[in-house]
Design an enzyme around this catalytic site. Structure first.
Site, PDB file in Angstrom:
ATOM      1  N   ALA A  35       0.844  -1.199   0.000  1.00 21.06           N
ATOM      2  CA  ALA A  35       0.000   0.000   0.000  1.00 21.06           C
ATOM      3  C   ALA A  35       0.880   1.250   0.000  1.00 21.06           C
ATOM      4  O   ALA A  35       1.284   1.734  -1.049  1.00 21.06           O
ATOM      5  CB  ALA A  35      -0.946  -0.025   1.193  1.00 21.06           C
ATOM      6  N   CYS A  36       1.208   1.755   1.166  1.00 24.46           N
ATOM      7  CA  CYS A  36       1.912   3.028   1.273  1.00 24.46           C
ATOM      8  C   CYS A  36       3.346   2.975   0.750  1.00 24.46           C
ATOM      9  O   CYS A  36       3.828   3.947   0.172  1.00 24.46           O
ATOM     10  CB  CYS A  36       1.865   3.540   2.705  1.00 24.46           C
ATOM     11  N   ILE A  37       4.034   1.865   0.923  1.00 24.34           N
ATOM     12  CA  ILE A  37       5.383   1.754   0.378  1.00 24.34           C
ATOM     13  C   ILE A  37       5.318   1.769  -1.142  1.00 24.34           C
ATOM     14  O   ILE A  37       6.021   2.541  -1.813  1.00 24.34           O
ATOM     15  CB  ILE A  37       6.111   0.495   0.907  1.00 24.34           C
ATOM     16  N   THR A  93       4.331   5.198  -2.437  1.00 27.28           N
ATOM     17  CA  THR A  93       5.356   6.218  -2.217  1.00 27.28           C
ATOM     18  C   THR A  93       6.551   6.044  -3.147  1.00 27.28           C
ATOM     19  O   THR A  93       7.068   7.036  -3.674  1.00 27.28           O
ATOM     20  CB  THR A  93       5.797   6.206  -0.740  1.00 27.28           C
TER      21      THR A  93
END
Length: 190
Positions: free
Chosen positions: A115-117, A120
Site C-alpha cells: 500500500a503506502c510503500i 510512495t
C-alpha cells in the site's frame, strides 16, 4: 542522476512504522531493527531522516495505535510528514521538505509494502527522484483471507519489480539494509 535540478542529497524516508500498522506484521521485529539501524547510520552520516505518519478513520491521529513504535524515536529537528493517502507525497508537504533539504535521492523503508510503500516509491519516482527500496526493511500485515499472497511473497514481488523500474534520467534500486550507503550530503544508495 535524479532529474531534479540542484538536488544532490539523499534522505532516508521512514514510512508509517506505527504501532497499529506493524502490529502483527511479517518479520516486524527484524524490519523495525533494520530501520532503527538505518536511522542511526543516516544520523551519523549527516543524511536527513524524514518520518511519515499516516492517519485515517481507522487510525485516528493522536491515538495510541497511531504513534510510532517505541523502538523508533524521531530526533529533534527531523521532519514529520502527516499523510492521509497511500502516496506520501499526496496532499502533504513532503515535496517541500525534500526541496528545502536539496534531496533528489530517496531511500525508502517502512510499511505497508502493498500500500503506502508501493505508492510512495512510485510517487517519488514519477516526481523525478531516484528511489531505492530497502529490500529487507519493509513489511505488511497478512491479507491472505482476501486472496492476496502471503506477505513474504508480496515483499519478494515488490523487490523484484522495483529492481527493473526504469525512466529517463532516474534510477530505481533495491538494496539490503546492510548494503545501503548513507553518508554525507552527497550520499547515494549502493
Amino acid at each position: 542522476m535524479t532529474t531534479l535540478a540542484d538536488r544532490p542529497r539523499t534522505a532516508l524516508l521512514v514510512v508509517d512504522v506505527q504501532r497499529d500498522v506493524v502490529d502483527g506484521a511479517h518479520d516486524r521485529d527484524g524490519v523495525v531493527g533494520r530501520i532503527r539501524d538505518l536511522v542511526a547510520r543516516a544520523r551519523e552520516g549527516g543524511v536527513p531522516v524524514v518520518w511519515v505518519q499516516h492517519s485515517d478513520d481507522g487510525l485516528p491521529e493522536g491515538s495510541d495505535g497511531w504513534r510510532y513504535v517505541p523502538e523508533l524515536q524521531r530526533a529533534a529537528g527531523e521532519p514529520l510528514v502527516a499523510k492521509h493517502h497511500g502516496d506520501s507525497f499526496e496532499g502533504t508537504d513532503l515535496e517541500q521538505v525534500l526541496a528545502d533539504a536539496r534531496v533528489g535521492r530517496l531511500v525508502v523503508a517502512g510499511a505497508e509494502t502493498d500500500a503506502c510503500i508501493r505508492s510512495t516509491i512510485h510517487g517519488g519516482f514519477a516526481r523525478g527522484y531516484d528511489v531505492t527500496l530497502v529490500a529487507d526493511a519493509h513489511t505488511a500485515g497478512d491479507k491472505t483471507e482476501w486472496g492476496v499472497p502471503p506477505v513474504p511473497d508480496v515483499v519478494a514481488h515488490t523487490n523484484l519489480y522495483w529492481r527493473f523500474q526504469t525512466a529517463p534520467g532516474r534510477t530505481a534500486a533495491v538494496v539490503d539494509a546492510a548494503d545501503v550507503v548513507l553518508e554525507g550530503p552527497g550520499a547515494a544508495p549502493a
